[in-house]
Design a protein around this motif. Structure first.
Motif, mmCIF file in Angstrom:
data_model
loop_
_atom_site.group_PDB
_atom_site.id
_atom_site.type_symbol
_atom_site.label_atom_id
_atom_site.label_comp_id
_atom_site.label_asym_id
_atom_site.label_seq_id
_atom_site.Cartn_x
_atom_site.Cartn_y
_atom_site.Cartn_z
ATOM 1 N N ILE A 94 25.358 97.502 -80.507
ATOM 2 C CA ILE A 94 26.756 97.910 -80.633
ATOM 3 C C ILE A 94 27.351 98.268 -79.278
ATOM 4 O O ILE A 94 26.722 98.971 -78.489
ATOM 5 C CB ILE A 94 26.846 99.137 -81.574
ATOM 6 N N ASP A 95 28.531 97.789 -79.014
ATOM 7 C CA ASP A 95 29.311 98.235 -77.855
ATOM 8 C C ASP A 95 30.578 98.895 -78.356
ATOM 9 O O ASP A 95 31.222 98.382 -79.283
ATOM 10 C CB ASP A 95 29.720 97.033 -76.985
ATOM 11 N N ILE A 96 30.933 100.009 -77.738
ATOM 12 C CA ILE A 96 32.208 100.623 -78.076
ATOM 13 C C ILE A 96 33.157 100.348 -76.910
ATOM 14 O O ILE A 96 32.879 100.734 -75.776
ATOM 15 C CB ILE A 96 32.036 102.127 -78.312
ATOM 16 N N VAL A 97 34.221 99.640 -77.202
ATOM 17 C CA VAL A 97 35.142 99.231 -76.135
ATOM 18 C C VAL A 97 36.410 100.068 -76.215
ATOM 19 O O VAL A 97 37.074 100.111 -77.245
ATOM 20 C CB VAL A 97 35.501 97.736 -76.277
ATOM 21 N N PHE A 116 29.915 108.939 -80.424
ATOM 22 C CA PHE A 116 29.790 107.850 -79.449
ATOM 23 C C PHE A 116 28.550 107.925 -78.575
ATOM 24 O O PHE A 116 28.117 106.916 -78.028
ATOM 25 C CB PHE A 116 31.003 107.838 -78.510
ATOM 26 N N SER A 117 27.989 109.146 -78.396
ATOM 27 C CA SER A 117 27.022 109.290 -77.301
ATOM 28 C C SER A 117 25.759 108.459 -77.482
ATOM 29 O O SER A 117 25.050 108.200 -76.537
ATOM 30 C CB SER A 117 26.676 110.753 -77.079
ATOM 31 N N ARG A 118 25.485 108.041 -78.712
ATOM 32 C CA ARG A 118 24.296 107.201 -78.922
ATOM 33 C C ARG A 118 24.470 105.802 -78.360
ATOM 34 O O ARG A 118 23.490 105.081 -78.164
ATOM 35 C CB ARG A 118 24.044 107.009 -80.429
ATOM 36 N N PHE A 119 25.707 105.392 -78.194
ATOM 37 C CA PHE A 119 25.960 103.983 -77.933
ATOM 38 C C PHE A 119 26.375 103.702 -76.499
ATOM 39 O O PHE A 119 26.770 104.583 -75.760
ATOM 40 C CB PHE A 119 27.060 103.481 -78.878
ATOM 41 N N HIS A 120 26.328 102.431 -76.174
ATOM 42 C CA HIS A 120 26.831 101.995 -74.883
ATOM 43 C C HIS A 120 28.345 101.805 -75.003
ATOM 44 O O HIS A 120 28.824 101.210 -75.972
ATOM 45 C CB HIS A 120 26.162 100.673 -74.482
ATOM 46 N N LEU A 121 29.058 102.323 -73.998
ATOM 47 C CA LEU A 121 30.513 102.190 -74.018
ATOM 48 C C LEU A 121 31.001 101.301 -72.886
ATOM 49 O O LEU A 121 30.420 101.300 -71.796
ATOM 50 C CB LEU A 121 31.183 103.564 -73.859
ATOM 51 N N ILE A 122 32.022 100.548 -73.167
ATOM 52 C CA ILE A 122 32.702 99.783 -72.127
ATOM 53 C C ILE A 122 34.108 100.339 -72.041
ATOM 54 O O ILE A 122 34.864 100.266 -73.006
ATOM 55 C CB ILE A 122 32.746 98.282 -72.465
ATOM 56 N N SER A 174 31.243 91.980 -72.959
ATOM 57 C CA SER A 174 30.202 92.567 -73.803
ATOM 58 C C SER A 174 29.136 91.533 -74.134
ATOM 59 O O SER A 174 29.415 90.342 -74.217
ATOM 60 C CB SER A 174 30.830 93.091 -75.095
ATOM 61 N N ARG A 175 27.936 92.034 -74.325
ATOM 62 C CA ARG A 175 26.846 91.141 -74.728
ATOM 63 C C ARG A 175 26.263 91.564 -76.066
ATOM 64 O O ARG A 175 25.208 91.124 -76.473
ATOM 65 C CB ARG A 175 25.731 91.150 -73.672
ATOM 66 N N ASN A 295 32.344 91.510 -85.586
ATOM 67 C CA ASN A 295 31.094 90.869 -85.218
ATOM 68 C C ASN A 295 31.415 89.893 -84.098
ATOM 69 O O ASN A 295 31.954 88.814 -84.323
ATOM 70 C CB ASN A 295 30.530 90.147 -86.452
ATOM 71 N N ARG A 296 31.080 90.291 -82.886
ATOM 72 C CA ARG A 296 31.483 89.509 -81.722
ATOM 73 C C ARG A 296 30.814 88.146 -81.694
ATOM 74 O O ARG A 296 31.395 87.161 -81.233
ATOM 75 C CB ARG A 296 31.164 90.290 -80.443
#
Lengths: 436, 365
Positions: A94-97, A116-122, A174-175, A295-296
């Motif tokens: 998961i990416d949070i943009v 949010f802190s669990r995830f990678h943010l852009i 994002s990947r 779903n990217r």
């Protein structure tokens, strides 16, 4: 001049940022372990999983610290989400943009920290924004500013990412498989029981349970706990289709256009509707970008920056870019047999801006919809369009053919869509698989 | 755990709306004790009770209600040979009540449905909500993400074209059920203990071109706009199928509403459904329907009505023709059903002769 931080400190910071990737803390020397523990605590990243990692080291100092601070292992209060989420979705899918249209993201990030802190943010900074961004510590994130955008897509192309469209750059780089995006003036909402809504968990649940676009279920989402398909629902349609897009809603300041909000300046949305439903196939709707997830891998290229109003501004009711993009996405999903859900999760949208002042700017957007809606309702894609990119290219063609004579804005939008597909193919990661 | 409301008197409106324009149609085979609970909400209205089953049995109606009651003998007397289109030993017989009513609006409810409570504990006045739904426009051409834009505290969202904000007249208001949900027999067998406790505070228009499973337990409609299409089919005694009466009507009315530019809403109000019918009995009734619906639904999804069908009756007769052409091959039952649909329209028109100079109801899409 401040002394630059030492290498150890930088390493520890990096460890805190990458906690989601750490599975074993036993190699750490004791004194470093303690320091790491304290920094993790300060960053708000001491989740149950991480706490268990520390406990698993068996070190006495860790135990005494836990006792002294009275830290208890509690069951993380997660909202009722499908069991599927915890089983099959890893945080690193998961990416949070976040598109930053305002420089100070401190309260925004702090309000969302527990979620949010669990995830990678852009975080993508609006290229037009002059001030420096203020982002609090303790998140695993990448920040992209104008120079970064220029570097990746070139200075002439980077203009497409101005304003609210800056988030599309985040989608591009994002990947990850799933993207969740909320506006920077939205905070977590509370449900009817006063519990904080984990918008990320709900969006992921929506995206990982099937959608049912071919027949309406009167009890709404049949995959939610306590519900099912009703009598009369054909069994052959009960397995549903993959959900590509999850559209959330907003409490407090709803996503109204400027005329509506100006007419009812005091109106705030206080109705929490406890439902998720699939938007039926061939039914179009205004898809707001304020609180959205997708779903990217499946639908990525179809969320695109293309329609820009002449007087587009920095308030949602001065734009139509997300509405236009949403129409494209829905048409593409309908064609490829993918689902779109709407409803929960809610976010709390803060009061901002002056509807009356915005009236003049958005009027052209309001007028445009009169053309845009019938147009999209009539679009039919060819059988040969089997990938999302192909579908977007076809929509762009039809836009050019049918709408360019009505307003030069549409001609520019069509070109932007074609350019976007090219950009996605060159910069974006592995493209989507063919639709159903 | 949901429970039905008890303090209903407090919630009854001072001025019952449309009391001279609305009939409440109730099919029954047992008794009407449930009316006691609804008394504060229903008493101002006229009831049409359709007694199914043995006509020699007397159905006791609680005192104080203004009603007319029809048993099988009455139905046979009034319709003569056309009575063959009205089902026997199935709640589908209720549509006879729609036919004989002289009012603009109909509300129909099952005799095991009670007053529900909203999350604040207040009794839900289902009738009041249905009337609101029917009197406010629908928005079938474009989906509003905040659901019914005409409700207090809501509106059309950004991006909703202004030209579509007037909406269209609402023909049907489909309510929902707390406690025992309307599941089919297989689902009931697998989840016998599941109860619907989720109160979803929304009314929404079902978009044009989308079909839905219409349940007759808690339903209201505008008889002037869509009445003739509310035929509940041939079910029960002597028929190969049961528990598909409301489904059949729902598919027909949706195709016709889409064609005539009328709206169908679903969501609030909730009623409290108290009795779970026997799933094994249900399975025997529904069995054929579960297979047939796989053919029936594509039929309705693809059904196109010609432009010259400008009244509900014309639409319905045309639909009957298409049923005969396309569904007879699924089972000869549909041949009989198509004939019954035509008989129904004839009976409807006989009992409801069009007044001089009447205009077509709605316009073809």
């Amino acid at each position: 001049m401040r002394t630059p931080p030492c290498l150890l400190s930088l390493t520890l910071d990096s460890a805190v940022h990458n906690l989601s990737n750490i599975t074993d803390l036993s190699p750490f020397p004791d004194h470093i372990l303690i320091e790491l523990f304290l920094r993790t605590l300060r960053a708000g990243k001491l989740t149950e999983r991480v706490l268990k990692l520390f406990i698993a080291t068996g070190k006495d100092e860790v135990f005494s610290l836990i006792q002294a601070l009275n830290i208890q292992v509690t069951v993380t209060p997660v909202l009722p989400t499908s069991k599927l989420m915890s089983l099959s979705i890893k945080d690193d899918e998961i990416d949070i943009v976040i598109g930053a249209l305002r420089p100070d993201l401190t309260s925004f990030m702090n309000e969302w920290r527990t979620i949010f802190s669990r995830f990678h943010l852009i975080i993508v900074k609006d290229p037009d924004l002059k001030e420096e961004l203020k982002i609090p510590e303790g998140f695993n994130l990448d920040v992209y500013k104008k120079p970064d955008i220029d570097r990746v897509v070139g200075t002439s192309t980077s203009t497409i990412f101005s304003g609210y469209s800056c988030r599309y750059f985040g989608y591009l780089v994002s990947r990850k498989k799933y993207i969740i995006s909320v506006d920077d003036d939205c905070y977590p909402a509370k449900d009817n029981k006063g519990i904080l809504v984990d918008a990320v968990a709900q969006h992921i649940t929506n995206l990982t349970t099937p959608a049912t676009p071919f027949f309406f279920n009167t009890l709404y989402d049949p995959f939610t706990e306590g519900a099912d398909f009703v009598r009369g629902y054909p069994f052959s349609l009960r397995s549903g289709v993959q959900c590509a897009l999850s559209c959330g809603l907003w409490l407090n300041l709803a996503d109204y256009d400027a005329p509506t909000q100006a007419l009812k300046p005091e109106e705030r949305n206080s109705r929490y509707v406890d439902a998720v439903l699939t938007v039926p196939a061939r039914t179009l709707m205004p898809i707001s970008g304020i609180n959205i997830a997708f779903n990217r891998e499946v639908i990525g290229p179809a969320l695109l920056p293309s329609l820009r109003l002449g007087g587009e501004g920095k308030f949602r009711w001065e734009t139509m870019e997300d509405i236009w993009s949403g129409m494209c996405v829905k048409v593409v999903c309908d064609h490829l047999g993918l689902g779109v859900k709407t409803g929960m999760p809610y976010v709390w949208r803060n009061d901002r801006g002056d509807a009356i002042a915005s009236l003049r700017k958005e009027w052209e957007g309001v007028k445009l919809m009169e053309e845009v809606v019938p147009f999209f309702q009539s679009v039919r894609l060819s059988r040969e369009a089997t990938t999302t990119e192909d579908c977007v290219a076809e929509v762009a063609n039809v836009v050019k053919e049918q709408l360019e004579s009505k307003d030069p804005m549409f001609a520019r939008a069509a070109k932007a869509m074609v350019d976007w597909v090219k950009l996605w193919k060159s910069v974006g990661s592995s493209t989507s698989s063919p639709g159903a | 755990m949901v429970e039905p409301a008890t303090a209903t008197q407090a919630a009854a409106p001072v001025m019952p709306q449309l009391k001279d324009e609305l009939d409440i149609v109730i099919p029954t085979i047992r008794n009407l004790d449930f009316l006691e609970m609804w008394r504060p909400f229903f008493q101002p209205y006229h009831l049409i009770i359709v007694q199914d089953g043995d006509p020699s049995k007397t159905i006791k109606v609680p005192p104080g209600f203004d009603y007319e009651l029809y048993n099988r003998n009455d139905i046979n007397k009034i319709l003569g040979p056309k009575a063959s289109c009205i089902s026997f030993k199935d709640s589908a017989c209720r549509c006879f009540g729609y036919m004989v009513s002289k009012k603009k609006y109909i509300f129909t409810i099952d005799d095991d449905c009670f007053v529900a409570k909203d999350p604040s504990g207040k009794a839900v006045n289902a009738l009041e909500q249905h009337i609101k739904n029917l009197q406010c426009p629908s928005t079938p051409f474009f989906f509003n993400t905040l659901y019914d834009p005409f409700r207090e505290g809501a509106d059309f969202v950004r991006g909703y074209p202004f030209s579509l904000r007037e909406g269209v007249p609402t023909a049907v208001s489909h309510g929902l059920w707390l406690n025992i949900p309307d599941y089919d027999a297989p689902t009931q067998l697998v989840k016998p203990l599941e109860r619907n406790t989720r109160f979803v505070d929304a009314v929404l228009t079902i978009p044009k071109g989308t079909l839905f499973p219409m349940c007759g337990m808690n339903l209201a409609f505008d008889r002037d706009l869509i009445g003739p299409a509310m035929y509940f089919g041939l079910m029960g005694d002597g028929q190969p199928i049961g528990r598909y009466d409301d489904m059949w009507a729902g598919w027909c009315i949706k195709v016709i509403c889409d064609h005539l530019g009328l709206g169908v809403k679903t969501g609030l109000p909730y009623i409290y459904h108290s009795k779970a019918s026997n799933p094994f009995v249900n399975l025997r009734k529904e069995y054929k329907g579960i297979f047939w619906q796989e053919e029936i639904i594509p039929f309705f999804q693809q059904a196109v009505l010609p432009k010259d069908c400008t009244t509900v009756q014309k639409c319905y007769v045309e639909l009957a023709k298409q049923v005969k052409e396309k569904l007879s091959k699924v089972d000869p039952y549909f041949d009989k059903l198509a004939d019954a649909m035509v008989t129904w329209i004839k009976a409807w028109d006989e009992l409801n002769p069009p007044t001089a100079g009447s205009v077509p109801n709605g316009k073809a899409a």
